[in-house]
Design a protein around this motif. Structure first.
Motif, mmCIF file in Angstrom:
data_model
loop_
_atom_site.group_PDB
_atom_site.id
_atom_site.type_symbol
_atom_site.label_atom_id
_atom_site.label_comp_id
_atom_site.label_asym_id
_atom_site.label_seq_id
_atom_site.Cartn_x
_atom_site.Cartn_y
_atom_site.Cartn_z
ATOM 1 N N GLU A 229 -5.098 -12.751 -26.594
ATOM 2 C CA GLU A 229 -5.807 -13.403 -27.695
ATOM 3 C C GLU A 229 -6.442 -14.704 -27.223
ATOM 4 O O GLU A 229 -5.771 -15.546 -26.627
ATOM 5 C CB GLU A 229 -4.855 -13.707 -28.850
ATOM 6 N N PHE B 28 -8.748 -2.202 -36.004
ATOM 7 C CA PHE B 28 -9.719 -3.187 -36.466
ATOM 8 C C PHE B 28 -10.851 -2.494 -37.218
ATOM 9 O O PHE B 28 -11.006 -1.279 -37.149
ATOM 10 C CB PHE B 28 -10.269 -4.006 -35.288
ATOM 11 N N GLN C 175 -16.036 -7.695 -35.674
ATOM 12 C CA GLN C 175 -14.868 -6.912 -36.068
ATOM 13 C C GLN C 175 -13.748 -7.824 -36.581
ATOM 14 O O GLN C 175 -13.542 -8.921 -36.052
ATOM 15 C CB GLN C 175 -14.334 -6.108 -34.879
ATOM 16 N N ILE D 238 -8.972 -10.224 -27.532
ATOM 17 C CA ILE D 238 -9.463 -10.634 -28.837
ATOM 18 C C ILE D 238 -10.203 -11.953 -28.673
ATOM 19 O O ILE D 238 -9.621 -12.940 -28.228
ATOM 20 C CB ILE D 238 -8.319 -10.830 -29.857
ATOM 21 N N VAL E 184 -12.675 -7.207 -28.547
ATOM 22 C CA VAL E 184 -12.881 -7.166 -29.994
ATOM 23 C C VAL E 184 -13.086 -8.597 -30.461
ATOM 24 O O VAL E 184 -12.225 -9.456 -30.252
ATOM 25 C CB VAL E 184 -11.660 -6.549 -30.712
ATOM 26 N N VAL F 203 -9.735 -7.909 -36.815
ATOM 27 C CA VAL F 203 -8.533 -7.254 -36.311
ATOM 28 C C VAL F 203 -7.532 -7.142 -37.449
ATOM 29 O O VAL F 203 -7.221 -8.128 -38.119
ATOM 30 C CB VAL F 203 -7.928 -8.045 -35.131
ATOM 31 N N VAL G 45 -4.395 -1.360 -31.099
ATOM 32 C CA VAL G 45 -4.972 -2.345 -32.011
ATOM 33 C C VAL G 45 -5.869 -1.630 -33.007
ATOM 34 O O VAL G 45 -6.701 -0.797 -32.638
ATOM 35 C CB VAL G 45 -5.801 -3.395 -31.250
#
Length: 308
Positions: free
Chosen positions: A235, A216, A200, A150, A173, A202, A214
């Protein structure tokens, strides 16, 4: 009102190591933290790059370090520090619990940083057990597996390049597009097992006993929703320095990190920084320990210089 030679705020690897070195320098030491000793190590399932251990659980390493401090008689107390005042040769530390006030000749700030979090369903549940914030620390356990990253900044892209080299499939993402160094972005985009979803939001991390995926959706007008299965998530949406309560000392850079020299000294005599809270490039357990050792040595010399 208690007076100490050295008070160390923060009991992650930097603070714990600093307390060991300060105690061995015959300083009267107090270690303060509002949480359990270990800092971010506690949230790491497995540490594989700390010298002397092939692999060790983060909580186990935290206990070993804390036990070491206790064998040297280091005082430890659970306290939430509210403020630090510089009174010249005395620093005044005020805490929330019991309105406690401590005096110290020197202070080592080892409060660390905390990763920014998304605050979405499933994040707290899988934190440290499926969701991580350090690919160098935890990436090896996902060798040959599917991983989601992420974020799209420098840390996200650099860590993704590493992860893409060991994982089966890597999905990125990000809320915006990739914003890292263009050469790094080009290198990442050229890797065959990498899929990137820019723009995107999440929504959720799914799974019962373990993380499974995940969810999103696009921030564009179509708001297309997607779901990616994975074994792990990393993350990288930024770090938050834990420095607000001592911002008035004037020792922070524009990001809220402590500015120190190679002896871990700040611009305020008697105030030292150590570990992830300092302005630095590599934030690892081993570099935090190194900072703590240097800061304690410098603090002890400072205390001795005032004794005459």
């Amino acid at each position: 009102m208690s007076h100490y030679d050295v008070i160390i705020i923060g009991s992650g690897p930097a603070g714990l190591t600093a307390s060991i070195y300060a105690a061995r320098a015959n300083m009267k030491v107090l270690l303060l933290d509002k949480l359990a000793p270990g800092g971010q190590m506690i949230n790491t399932n497995e540490i594989e790059n700390y010298t002397g251990y092939g692999a060790i659980n983060g909580a186990e390493l935290s206990i070993k370090m804390f036990d070491h401090t206790q064998s040297l008689g280091v005082e430890f107390d659970y306290k939430t520090v509210l403020s630090i005042e510089d009174k010249g040769e005395t620093k005044v530390i005020t805490c929330e619990e019991d309105d406690a006030v401590y005096h110290a000749t020197a202070v080592i700030l080892a409060t660390g940083t905390v990763p920014r979090r998304l605050g979405i369903p499933g994040e707290e549940k899988f934190a440290g057990g499926g969701i991580s914030w350090c690919a160098i620390c935890d990436g090896a356990q996902y060798r040959g597996k599917d991983v989601v990253v992420i974020g799209g900044g420098n840390s996200a892209v650099e860590e993704s390049i590493y992860l893409a080299g060991i994982t089966n499939a890597l999905t990125i993402v990000t809320l915006f597009d990739l914003t890292a160094d263009p050469k790094a972005c080009d290198r990442l985009c050229a890797m065959e097992n990498v899929t990137i979803y820019p723009y995107q939001d999440v929504l959720e991390f799914t799974g019962e006993d373990k993380l499974t995926g995940v969810r999103f959706k696009s921030t564009k007008e179509d708001a297309t929703e997607r779901y990616v299965t994975c074994d792990g998530v990393f993350e990288y949406i930024g770090l938050q320095p834990t420095s607000k309560f001592f911002a008035s000392l004037g020792i922070l850079d524009k990001f809220g990190c402590i500015i120190v020299d190679d002896e871990m000294k700040t611009s305020v005599p008697g105030v030292f920084g150590a570990g992830d809270i300092t302005a630095k490039k590599l934030r690892q357990v081993i570099t935090a320990c190194s900072d703590g050792a240097i800061a304690a040595n410098s603090a002890a010399k400072y205390v001795e210089s005032l004794r005459g």
